[in-house]
Design a protein around this motif. Structure first.
Motif, PDB file in Angstrom:
ATOM      1  N   GLY A 244       0.816  -1.198   0.000  1.00 58.03           N
ATOM      2  CA  GLY A 244       0.000   0.000   0.000  1.00 58.03           C
ATOM      3  C   GLY A 244       0.848   1.244   0.000  1.00 58.03           C
ATOM      4  N   PHE A 245       0.174   2.374   0.012  1.00 61.40           N
ATOM      5  CA  PHE A 245       0.849   3.671  -0.022  1.00 61.40           C
ATOM      6  C   PHE A 245       0.932   4.217   1.392  1.00 61.40           C
ATOM      7  N   ARG A 246       2.119   4.630   1.808  1.00 62.96           N
ATOM      8  CA  ARG A 246       2.310   5.198   3.147  1.00 62.96           C
ATOM      9  C   ARG A 246       2.294   6.717   3.065  1.00 62.96           C
ATOM     10  N   GLU A 247       1.502   7.314   3.929  1.00 65.19           N
ATOM     11  CA  GLU A 247       1.484   8.769   3.997  1.00 65.19           C
ATOM     12  C   GLU A 247       1.858   9.200   5.408  1.00 65.19           C
ATOM     13  N   ASN A 248       2.862  10.054   5.518  1.00 63.96           N
ATOM     14  CA  ASN A 248       3.326  10.529   6.814  1.00 63.96           C
ATOM     15  C   ASN A 248       2.780  11.918   7.090  1.00 63.96           C
ATOM     16  N   SER A 249       2.466  12.191   8.337  1.00 63.26           N
ATOM     17  CA  SER A 249       2.059  13.535   8.719  1.00 63.26           C
ATOM     18  C   SER A 249       2.635  13.848  10.081  1.00 63.26           C
ATOM     19  N   LEU A 250       2.710  15.133  10.391  1.00 60.95           N
ATOM     20  CA  LEU A 250       3.328  15.593  11.627  1.00 60.95           C
ATOM     21  C   LEU A 250       2.363  16.445  12.425  1.00 60.95           C
ATOM     22  N   GLY A 251       2.520  16.391  13.723  1.00 60.54           N
ATOM     23  CA  GLY A 251       1.728  17.224  14.612  1.00 60.54           C
ATOM     24  C   GLY A 251       2.472  17.404  15.923  1.00 60.54           C
ATOM     25  N   SER A 252       1.794  17.968  16.895  1.00 57.93           N
ATOM     26  CA  SER A 252       2.388  18.234  18.197  1.00 57.93           C
ATOM     27  C   SER A 252       1.475  17.699  19.291  1.00 57.93           C
ATOM     28  N   GLY A 253       1.986  17.693  20.500  1.00 53.80           N
ATOM     29  CA  GLY A 253       1.191  17.273  21.645  1.00 53.80           C
ATOM     30  C   GLY A 253       1.819  17.784  22.921  1.00 53.80           C
ATOM     31  N   VAL A 254       1.109  17.624  24.037  1.00 55.61           N
ATOM     32  CA  VAL A 254       1.634  18.057  25.332  1.00 55.61           C
ATOM     33  C   VAL A 254       1.503  16.909  26.320  1.00 55.61           C
ATOM     34  N   ILE A 255       2.504  16.769  27.165  1.00 54.63           N
ATOM     35  CA  ILE A 255       2.497  15.729  28.187  1.00 54.63           C
ATOM     36  C   ILE A 255       1.707  16.238  29.391  1.00 54.63           C
ATOM     37  N   VAL A 256       0.656  15.522  29.759  1.00 53.36           N
ATOM     38  CA  VAL A 256      -0.179  15.916  30.896  1.00 53.36           C
ATOM     39  C   VAL A 256      -0.060  14.931  32.052  1.00 53.36           C
ATOM     40  N   GLY A 257       0.616  13.805  31.832  1.00 55.40           N
ATOM     41  CA  GLY A 257       0.833  12.828  32.898  1.00 55.40           C
ATOM     42  C   GLY A 257       2.260  12.339  32.855  1.00 55.40           C
ATOM     43  N   GLU A 258       2.936  12.352  33.990  1.00 50.79           N
ATOM     44  CA  GLU A 258       4.348  11.962  34.004  1.00 50.79           C
ATOM     45  C   GLU A 258       4.541  10.482  33.657  1.00 50.79           C
ATOM     46  N   ASP A 259       3.438   9.714  33.665  1.00 54.73           N
ATOM     47  CA  ASP A 259       3.509   8.299  33.295  1.00 54.73           C
ATOM     48  C   ASP A 259       3.322   8.081  31.798  1.00 54.73           C
ATOM     49  N   GLY A 260       3.223   9.184  31.005  1.00 55.66           N
ATOM     50  CA  GLY A 260       3.163   9.045  29.553  1.00 55.66           C
ATOM     51  C   GLY A 260       1.842   9.390  28.919  1.00 55.66           C
ATOM     52  N   LEU A 261       0.994  10.142  29.600  1.00 53.26           N
ATOM     53  CA  LEU A 261      -0.290  10.563  29.045  1.00 53.26           C
ATOM     54  C   LEU A 261      -0.093  11.847  28.251  1.00 53.26           C
ATOM     55  N   ILE A 262      -0.599  11.861  27.017  1.00 56.71           N
ATOM     56  CA  ILE A 262      -0.348  12.980  26.099  1.00 56.71           C
ATOM     57  C   ILE A 262      -1.664  13.424  25.468  1.00 56.71           C
ATOM     58  N   VAL A 263      -1.867  14.742  25.405  1.00 58.61           N
ATOM     59  CA  VAL A 263      -3.035  15.320  24.750  1.00 58.61           C
ATOM     60  C   VAL A 263      -2.613  15.903  23.413  1.00 58.61           C
ATOM     61  N   THR A 264      -3.427  15.668  22.387  1.00 53.66           N
ATOM     62  CA  THR A 264      -3.198  16.264  21.076  1.00 53.66           C
ATOM     63  C   THR A 264      -4.547  16.483  20.412  1.00 53.66           C
ATOM     64  N   ASN A 265      -4.538  16.851  19.125  1.00 49.43           N
ATOM     65  CA  ASN A 265      -5.783  16.999  18.372  1.00 49.43           C
ATOM     66  C   ASN A 265      -6.222  15.661  17.799  1.00 49.43           C
ATOM     67  N   GLU A 266      -7.521  15.459  17.713  1.00 47.87           N
ATOM     68  CA  GLU A 266      -8.051  14.247  17.094  1.00 47.87           C
ATOM     69  C   GLU A 266      -7.640  14.162  15.637  1.00 47.87           C
TER      70      GLU A 266
END
Length: 468
Positions: A89-111
């Protein structure tokens, strides 16, 4: 460097104002103020950047067509595809950002950053990388919650209070636009309580002129104390200095629900509503009243079971005054499915109460990104409409807009996905062939009018045709 330009302009404006103030003629008197302002920006960024992450996603799209006899050329193409991409298949890459809200690895970003992703990789500030899994996502607010499994405790962002924002306050956007990690841009809070025309969410957004570009999505919007006041979400590509962020108070409420159940449950009554203008209020015998006007009650809905009718005016929901459409939508959506609610209404000038049991709002249909669709010069991808459907809609012809680029000529002119184009410059659009023929002969750069069918009603839109 582009991100520094607005900040330099703002700093110049600050210096100009300082010079015009009493005692402003003494440069040495103003230098400490400028240094303090600069240090506030630097401190805010240094406080937040360690908890800002880069998110890289991979989406795979199948390339093979229907199975069956293959020609020699097609077999060679298949072989080359398999060599280039093991998954065929065809691979498409995209980039975005996020913020760490939990020191155990919980991250918030956009859907929309992780929408349809088959693989999600999170890169931390120290450049270590982890695969992430989606805990939950909510398309109505454009919030997603991810989890990684780090080998150590992670730095987390400091959260502010978006309900206390004031227009004119400084705003600092941090993210990875175009893959440029930890990019910082500066602006102000341009407005609060905005709505996103590209989303059916009832949540209100922060508008800022801090530069938000592709890749910034999911990153933090900060105040000068380094506190996160919003999550960057979108920009108006046709304009300059118009970006939006989701208020952090909204993000926190959604994050809690996603962490608990992986989804967000919202209440639903089953009514169509519209603003209650002064003229409408007077015509319905409710002069001087505030509320919303019910223009439709869906069959077999909680509202129907509760006895609501078209023409009712809802003035209170569970004892709280209804001030407008957005407020009422929020009140209903925040009610838990299964809960009984009381609505105070005006009917033919008389006050009365109605009770209903709130149902659960259906989840929006899955959004599949239409990134491969070829767009025409208007920024549209249109499809034909079967004759049987045309007869049922009582129209002679038309084409349906399946995809609309908001930054294209038609998108800027107000054309939306789902619209049916009936006429262009008063010439009937009988089908796809006629649509393409009309587009091909339109003069470049000239204004055009389009008659569209939208949600059962017709309207004219006008915009300028694309230059050759």
């Amino acid at each position: 460097m582009k991100g520094l330009f607005p900040a330099l302009l703002a700093l110049c404006a600050f210096l100009l104002l300082a010079a015009c103030s009493p005692g402003g003629g003494d440069p040495s008197r103003n230098l400490p103020d400028v240094a303090a302002l600069q240090q506030a920006f630097v401190g805010a960024v240094e406080r937040a950047v360690p908890a800002v992450v880069n998110i890289r996603t991979v989406t795979r799209y199948p390339l093979r067509g229907p199975s069956g006899p293959r020609s020699g050329r097609e077999e060679i193409q298949d072989y080359l595809r398999d060599m280039l991409e093991e998954n065929g298949g065809f691979r498409e890459n995209s980039l975005g950002s996020g913020v760490i809200v939990g020191e155990d690895g919980l991250i918030v970003t956009n859907e929309h950053v992780i929408l349809d992703a088959d693989e999600i990789v999170v890169r931390l500030a120290d450049r270590s990388e982890y695969r992430a899994k989606v805990i939950g996502a909510d398309s109505r607010t454009d919030i997603a919650l991810l989890r990684i499994q780090p080998s150590r405790k992670l730095p987390v962002v400091v959260l502010g209070d978006s309900s206390r924002l004031r227009v004119g306050e400084w705003a600092i956007a941090v993210g990875n636009p175009f893959g440029l990690e930890s990019t910082v841009t500066v602006g102000v809070i341009s407005a609060t309580g905005r709505t996103d025309p590209g989303n059916d969410s009832v949540s209100e957004l922060i508008q800022t002129d801090a530069s938000i570009n592709p890749g910034n999505s999911g990153g933090p919007l900060l105040n000068t104390r380094g506190e996160v006041i919003g999550i960057n979400s979108s920009m108006v590509s046709a304009g300059q200095g118009i970006g939006f962020a989701i208020p952090i108070n909204t993000v926190l409420a959604i994050e809690e629900e996603l962490a608990r159940s992986g989804t967000v449950r919202r209440g639903w009554l089953g009514v169509g509503i519209q603003p209650l203008t002064g003229d409408l209020a007077e015509s319905f015998g409710a002069r001087g009243e505030a509320g919303v006007l019910v223009n439709r009650v869906f069959p077999d809905s909680p509202a129907s079971a509760g006895g609501l009718r078209g023409g009712d005016i809802v003035i209170a929901f569970n004892g709280a005054a209804v001030k407008g459409v957005k407020e009422f939508q929020k009140q209903v959506a925040s009610a838990s499915p299964g809960d009984p609610v009381t609505l105070e209404i005006l009917r033919e000038g008389k006050r009365m109460s109605a009770r209903a049991v709130v149902a659960e709002m259906d989840a929006p249909a899955p959004r599949r990104a239409s990134k491969k669709v070829p767009l025409d010069p208007w920024g549209l991808y249109v499809t034909g409409i079967p004759r049987k459907v045309l007869r049922g809609m009582e129209i002679e012809g038309g084409v349906e807009v399946a995809t609309a680029d908001p930054s294209g000529p038609a998108g800027r002119g107000g054309v939306r996905e789902g619209d049916i184009l009936l006429r262009i410059n008063r010439e009937p659009v009988t089908g796809i062939a006629a649509y393409r023929k009309i587009l091909a002969k339109l003069p470049a750069g000239k204004m055009v009018s389009v008659l569209v069918l939208r949600e059962g009603g017709q309207m004219y839109l006008a915009f300028r045709n694309k230059d050759r």
